[in-house]
Design an enzyme around this catalytic site. Structure first.
Site, mmCIF file in Angstrom:
data_model
loop_
_atom_site.group_PDB
_atom_site.id
_atom_site.type_symbol
_atom_site.label_atom_id
_atom_site.label_comp_id
_atom_site.label_asym_id
_atom_site.label_seq_id
_atom_site.Cartn_x
_atom_site.Cartn_y
_atom_site.Cartn_z
ATOM 1 N N GLY A 106 0.797 -1.218 0.000
ATOM 2 C CA GLY A 106 0.000 0.000 0.000
ATOM 3 C C GLY A 106 0.833 1.273 0.000
ATOM 4 O O GLY A 106 2.059 1.257 0.120
ATOM 5 N N HIS A 107 0.129 2.404 -0.106
ATOM 6 C CA HIS A 107 0.800 3.705 -0.205
ATOM 7 C C HIS A 107 1.575 4.057 1.063
ATOM 8 O O HIS A 107 1.187 3.728 2.167
ATOM 9 C CB HIS A 107 -0.193 4.816 -0.552
ATOM 10 C CG HIS A 107 -1.376 4.921 0.353
ATOM 11 N ND1 HIS A 107 -2.561 5.486 -0.045
ATOM 12 C CD2 HIS A 107 -1.580 4.537 1.638
ATOM 13 C CE1 HIS A 107 -3.421 5.460 0.948
ATOM 14 N NE2 HIS A 107 -2.847 4.889 1.983
ATOM 15 N N ASN A 108 2.712 4.717 0.839
ATOM 16 C CA ASN A 108 3.569 5.234 1.918
ATOM 17 C C ASN A 108 4.198 4.157 2.796
ATOM 18 O O ASN A 108 4.673 4.446 3.894
ATOM 19 C CB ASN A 108 2.812 6.232 2.802
ATOM 20 C CG ASN A 108 2.498 7.527 2.091
ATOM 21 O OD1 ASN A 108 1.456 7.636 1.446
ATOM 22 N ND2 ASN A 108 3.391 8.494 2.178
#
Length: 319
Positions: free
Chosen positions: A229-231
């Protein structure tokens, strides 16, 4: 975009200094020309040290914003941020023409799309059907297999292997919600960084960050059908086995092993040299150098004892 224009877009009144806002960013990393937001008590502790020029804030926390920072008081800062993210989103297809730099020793097979300002180093191989977006850089000896998709701004180190149909740098799964249950997309302006010697399996997806970067550090190997997922930040030399899911803003230390179909719930940290057994569900921070399993997550030895007790109790009940 001027603060007055942002206020008008959000339907709120503003009478202060009309500074220029160039981008959105997190409270931790925003500069004076950038706007951020605070969506709850947990993040309110970051306001005092933030360098943001403007902050979207609820009435509950508005007194925490310094006089040097513009405060835009809204009912739902997260939703307002999502609406603004569309205005500051980077274009998927650049209108600015910048020549790409492709090394003579690189091998580009038929039907490969290469965008603007792409940097492809010596001895890179890009197989048929791959998509390379704008401002991507690819280090020497990296191999990109058929139909891989590398979205804009992705940075790939040397001697990486990206297998067929993987997707690097698509928008993460981020939405803000109204009281009526409507979902508004948060546009992602960060990127993905793959350091040297990283391998990404077939049909694996790694999402770009909302701000800054999703980072896969040197030497990490990711199996097929994995979602990052993001980050997220995945440390050096990690092993992530097939069908695992790493939720947004998870931080894995170096040499972490995630067994098949294991997962994290996001916004947590796993220490160096930790192992998560197959189907383990991580819902909290974990110390390194231990083996964990089960759901809710616990030490693997305790999980096995727990399972044995269940089997024994069930068997005794039916004898």
């Amino acid at each position: 975009m001027k603060i007055s224009e942002i206020a008008k877009f959000l339907g709120i009144e503003y009478y202060g200094d009309d500074i220029e806002i160039t981008a959105l960013n997190s409270l931790n990393n925003a500069s004076f020309s950038e706007l951020s937001y605070c969506d709850g008590e947990k993040n309110s502790k970051k306001i005092a040290s933030s360098g943001a020029g403007a902050i979207l804030i609820s009435k509950e926390f508005e007194n925490l914003v310094s006089k040097d920072c513009v405060k835009l008081v809204v009912d739902n800062p997260h939703l307002s941020f999502a609406l603004l993210s569309k205005l500051f989103a980077k274009p998927l297809i650049s209108s600015e023409k910048k020549q790409s730099n492709i090394a003579k020793s690189a091998k580009i097979m038929p039907n490969v799309y290469i965008g603007e300002n792409v940097q492809i180093a010596d001895h890179v191989v890009i197989m048929a059907g791959a998509y390379i977006g704008d401002n991507v850089s690819i280090g020497e000896y990296t191999i990109i297999h058929p139909n891989a998709v590398i979205y804009n701004d992705t940075k790939i180190g040397k001697k990486c292997h990206l297998l067929a149909n993987c997707v690097i740098g698509s928008d993460g799964f981020g939405y803000a919600h109204t009281k009526n249950g409507e979902h508004y997309k948060i546009y992602h302006n960060g990127n993905v960084i793959l350091e040297d010697f990283v391998e990404v399996g077939a049909c694996t997806t790694i999402d770009r960050a909302v701000f800054e970067s999703t980072i896969i550090k040197q030497g990490t190997k990711i199996d097929n059908l994995v979602q990052v997922g993001h980050n997220c930040e995945i440390g050096e030399n990690c092993l992530i086995v097939a069908q695992s899911g790493i939720s947004g803003s998870s931080i894995l230390g170096k040499n972490v092993t995630m067994g098949g179909q294991s997962a994290t719930s996001g916004h947590l940290e796993i220490g160096d040299f930790a192992t998560i057994a197959a189907r383990g569900g991580v819902t909290k921070n974990l110390e390194g150098a231990r083996v964990y399993g089960g759901f809710p997550i616990m030490l693997q030895k305790d999980w096995l004892k727990f399972q044995a007790k269940i089997i024994t109790a069930f068997r005794d009940k039916h004898e």
